[in-house]
Design an enzyme around this catalytic site. Structure first.
Site, PDB file in Angstrom:
ATOM      1  N   GLU A  18       0.844  -1.198   0.000  1.00  0.00           N
ATOM      2  CA  GLU A  18       0.000   0.000   0.000  1.00  0.00           C
ATOM      3  C   GLU A  18       0.877   1.244   0.000  1.00  0.00           C
ATOM      4  OE1 GLU A  18      -2.242  -0.624   3.578  1.00  0.00           O
ATOM      5  OE2 GLU A  18      -0.661   0.192   4.871  1.00  0.00           O
ATOM      6  N   GLY A  19       0.245   2.398  -0.040  1.00  0.00           N
ATOM      7  CA  GLY A  19       0.966   3.654   0.096  1.00  0.00           C
ATOM      8  C   GLY A  19       2.016   3.867  -0.978  1.00  0.00           C
ATOM      9  N   VAL A  20       3.221   4.218  -0.555  1.00  0.00           N
ATOM     10  CA  VAL A  20       4.310   4.522  -1.485  1.00  0.00           C
ATOM     11  C   VAL A  20       4.703   3.287  -2.288  1.00  0.00           C
ATOM     12  CG1 VAL A  20       6.701   5.317  -1.654  1.00  0.00           C
ATOM     13  CG2 VAL A  20       5.139   6.405  -0.026  1.00  0.00           C
ATOM     14  N   ARG A  40       4.263  -8.641   3.391  1.00  0.00           N
ATOM     15  CA  ARG A  40       3.784  -9.648   4.340  1.00  0.00           C
ATOM     16  C   ARG A  40       2.352 -10.087   4.077  1.00  0.00           C
ATOM     17  NH1 ARG A  40       2.914  -7.818   9.103  1.00  0.00           N
ATOM     18  NH2 ARG A  40       3.140  -5.611   8.586  1.00  0.00           N
ATOM     19  N   ARG A  41       1.530  -9.173   3.536  1.00  0.00           N
ATOM     20  CA  ARG A  41       0.095  -9.451   3.422  1.00  0.00           C
ATOM     21  C   ARG A  41      -0.230  -9.935   2.008  1.00  0.00           C
ATOM     22  NH1 ARG A  41      -1.906  -3.835   5.810  1.00  0.00           N
ATOM     23  NH2 ARG A  41       0.130  -3.213   4.972  1.00  0.00           N
ATOM     24  N   ASP A  66       8.529 -11.693   5.162  1.00  0.00           N
ATOM     25  CA  ASP A  66       8.586 -10.842   6.347  1.00  0.00           C
ATOM     26  C   ASP A  66      10.031 -10.399   6.510  1.00  0.00           C
ATOM     27  OD1 ASP A  66       8.704  -9.709   8.860  1.00  0.00           O
ATOM     28  OD2 ASP A  66       7.479 -11.241   9.836  1.00  0.00           O
ATOM     29  N   PHE A  67      10.307  -9.137   6.225  1.00  0.00           N
ATOM     30  CA  PHE A  67      11.680  -8.652   6.194  1.00  0.00           C
ATOM     31  C   PHE A  67      12.342  -8.630   7.564  1.00  0.00           C
ATOM     32  CE2 PHE A  67       9.916  -6.063   2.479  1.00  0.00           C
ATOM     33  CZ  PHE A  67      10.216  -7.072   1.571  1.00  0.00           C
ATOM     34  N   TYR A 156      14.452   3.936  14.189  1.00  0.00           N
ATOM     35  CA  TYR A 156      13.868   4.169  12.867  1.00  0.00           C
ATOM     36  C   TYR A 156      14.659   5.249  12.128  1.00  0.00           C
ATOM     37  CZ  TYR A 156      10.530   5.591   9.278  1.00  0.00           C
ATOM     38  OH  TYR A 156       9.934   5.922   8.082  1.00  0.00           O
ATOM     39  N   SER A 240      12.264  23.346   4.350  1.00  0.00           N
ATOM     40  CA  SER A 240      12.377  23.104   5.787  1.00  0.00           C
ATOM     41  C   SER A 240      13.779  22.634   6.160  1.00  0.00           C
ATOM     42  CB  SER A 240      11.340  22.066   6.227  1.00  0.00           C
ATOM     43  OG  SER A 240      11.516  21.716   7.584  1.00  0.00           O
TER      44      SER A 240
END
Length: 263
Positions: A18-20, A40-41, A66-67, A156, A240
């Site tokens: 999903e997403g990016v 994973r999904r 699964d990383f 992270y 920024s």
């Protein structure tokens, strides 16, 4: 751009659900590439794979991995063996909020595996292929948390800093070859994860005003591919970072980043 003609038949998106990651799948499919989608999904990946086949008329291959687990990278390598690989993007990430001592070691180890070990294994493996054929491209995904540091979200940020600096170095090493490498650093992005945790009221509205869509981020990444080594997504994010580096100390920048995550 016809990505298939320039780079090869197959592209690999690591963290594609999903997403990016989804936006990367759609982008390379629109460029004519077949897509290896890893995450994973598996059920969600299969749905996305069907949509991409129907929309773009390309082939897809779904790989469940699964990383955070040993052997994840090797599962991906086996799935792509024999394919004409031409593109890789590492989008996957894992984070945990809190102080270092309050986070169980097992969580730290999982984050190291996702954000550093599996990333580097995949980057190394596919760079060897691309360098040998003098053809291919890599766009890895970092975060604004990797530019400074990320108190209360420390590992992270450190992992994203590793992805940022490792990819920048390899991108420079590849200049003048047939392999294009870039890292794109994302700020606030309208992913399903962000939207599901978005606060209500003025705070949520403020986030929506500054956030980029995954598609905007991916479009900019491909616009700069082969032209720039390291890209910060969106003009607001560029401004920024420039402001903080030009007008503030490192300590101020660190404390500012920590203000987003401190209880």
């Amino acid at each position: 751009m016809n990505l298939r003609e320039k780079y090869g038949e197959w592209g690999l998106i690591l963290g594609a659900t999903e997403g990016v990651g989804k936006a990367f799948c759609e982008k390379i499919a629109a460029g004519g590439m077949n897509v290896v989608m890893v995450g994973r999904r598996e059920e969600k990946l299969n749905v996305l794979a069907g949509e991409i086949r129907e929309t773009y008329g390309v082939e897809t291959k779904v790989v469940r991995a699964d990383f955070s687990q040993p052997g994840a990278a090797e599962t991906v390598f086996a799935a792509t063996e024999g394919l004409d690989m031409g593109f890789m993007s590492y989008v996957a990430c894992l984070h945990s909020f809190g102080k270092i001592q309050d986070t169980p070691w097992e969580k730290h180890e999982a984050m190291i595996n996702v954000n550093v070990v599996t990333f580097l294994k995949c980057f190394h493996h596919y760079m060897r292929i691309f360098a040998a054929q003098d053809r291919g491209a890599v766009i890895n995904v970092s975060s604004m948390t990797g530019i400074s540091s990320s108190p209360w979200n420390g590992q992270y940020g450190a992992g994203k800093a590793f992805i940022l600096k490792m990819t920048e170095a390899v991108a420079c090493e590849c200049e003048g070859t047939g392999v294009d490498v870039e890292v794109i650093t994302l700020g606030t992005t309208l992913t399903p994860s962000l939207l599901s945790n978005l606060p209500g009221g003025p705070q949520g509205e403020a986030v929506m005003k500054i956030a980029l869509t995954p598609e905007e981020c991916v479009d900019e990444a491909f616009e700069k591919l082969g032209k720039e080594l390291s890209v910060i997504a969106g003009q607001r994010n560029k401004d920024s970072v420039h402001d903080w580096k030009a007008n503030h100390t490192e300590d101020e920048y660190i404390r500012y980043m920590g203000s987003f995550y401190r209880d």
